[in-house]
Design an enzyme around this catalytic site. Sequence first.
Site, PDB file in Angstrom:
ATOM      1  N   GLY A  72      36.767  15.941  54.393  1.00  0.00           N
ATOM      2  CA  GLY A  72      36.973  17.408  53.614  1.00  0.00           C
ATOM      3  C   GLY A  72      35.543  17.720  52.913  1.00  0.00           C
ATOM      4  N   GLN A  73      35.751  18.628  52.037  1.00  0.00           N
ATOM      5  CA  GLN A  73      34.670  19.246  51.621  1.00  0.00           C
ATOM      6  C   GLN A  73      33.634  18.323  50.678  1.00  0.00           C
ATOM      7  OE1 GLN A  73      37.669  20.460  51.742  1.00  0.00           O
ATOM      8  NE2 GLN A  73      37.562  22.755  51.965  1.00  0.00           N
ATOM      9  N   GLN A  74      32.370  18.639  50.442  1.00  0.00           N
ATOM     10  CA  GLN A  74      31.671  17.607  49.725  1.00  0.00           C
ATOM     11  C   GLN A  74      31.925  17.858  48.292  1.00  0.00           C
ATOM     12  OE1 GLN A  74      28.607  15.769  50.728  1.00  0.00           O
ATOM     13  NE2 GLN A  74      28.768  16.230  52.650  1.00  0.00           N
ATOM     14  N   CYS A  75      32.575  18.867  47.715  1.00  0.00           N
ATOM     15  CA  CYS A  75      32.728  19.289  46.683  1.00  0.00           C
ATOM     16  C   CYS A  75      33.784  18.406  45.854  1.00  0.00           C
ATOM     17  CB  CYS A  75      33.162  20.528  46.307  1.00  0.00           C
ATOM     18  SG  CYS A  75      34.691  21.356  47.051  1.00  0.00           S
ATOM     19  N   TYR A  76      34.637  17.622  46.721  1.00  0.00           N
ATOM     20  CA  TYR A  76      35.439  16.455  46.160  1.00  0.00           C
ATOM     21  C   TYR A  76      34.829  15.333  45.956  1.00  0.00           C
ATOM     22  CZ  TYR A  76      39.302  19.830  47.375  1.00  0.00           C
ATOM     23  OH  TYR A  76      40.031  21.011  47.705  1.00  0.00           O
TER      24      TYR A  76
END
Length: 183
Positions: A72-76
């Site tokens: 999933g997204q890098q932001c996690y």
Amino acid sequence: RLKKAKATLLVVGLDNSGKTTLAKTIQGFSGDAEQLQEGDILNVQPTIGFKVEKVDSPFSKGLKLNIVDMSGQQCYRELWQTYYEDVQGILFVVDAADHRRFSEAREALLGVVKHSELEKKPLLLFSNKMDLRHAGTGAQVAKEVGLNDLANHLQRAWRLQGCSAITGEGVDDGIKWLISQVK
Ligand code: GDP
């Protein structure tokens, strides 16, 4: 000794690599999630791209597994890191049969072994789903996830273990090794 182990292990890997199945196998469950009793998973926070489960294991009441989905997204990634400092050992799960995602697994593994909070912590690389006919061999998986190129970051006890979370093959050996390395 295993029975006295008091450790928190970080279980990481891409989605679908078999982390949840592995955790259940480690707990002594086989079969599907319905067999899990309430309370077995103490803390579940499912969110897209970020999931943490805390699991008690029969190996030892003191053994906890923190399961972090690395897809999933890098932001996690910021969130995963909050779980890093409390762990004594790392269990990285690769789907040995998913050849198309080896490079993604490689990136995730690199991020883990480079992380300062995880420095020197023993690493068990589970090459999972070895029961599948098209699963890569240990040597193939090692090459694909870049183990050979990771020497700089692998300054710790580490081991590559083929396993099947479904049949249980290799799981005990791997976990016992990891626990033996936990200080
Ligand atoms: P997670 O997203 O990493 O938690 O992966 P899951 O544990 O949910 O497993 C993803 C899928 O792979 C499920 O359909 C599992 O039944 C399957 N799976 C997990 N481990 C194995 C294995 O060792 N062998 C096979 N054949 N399938 C597996």
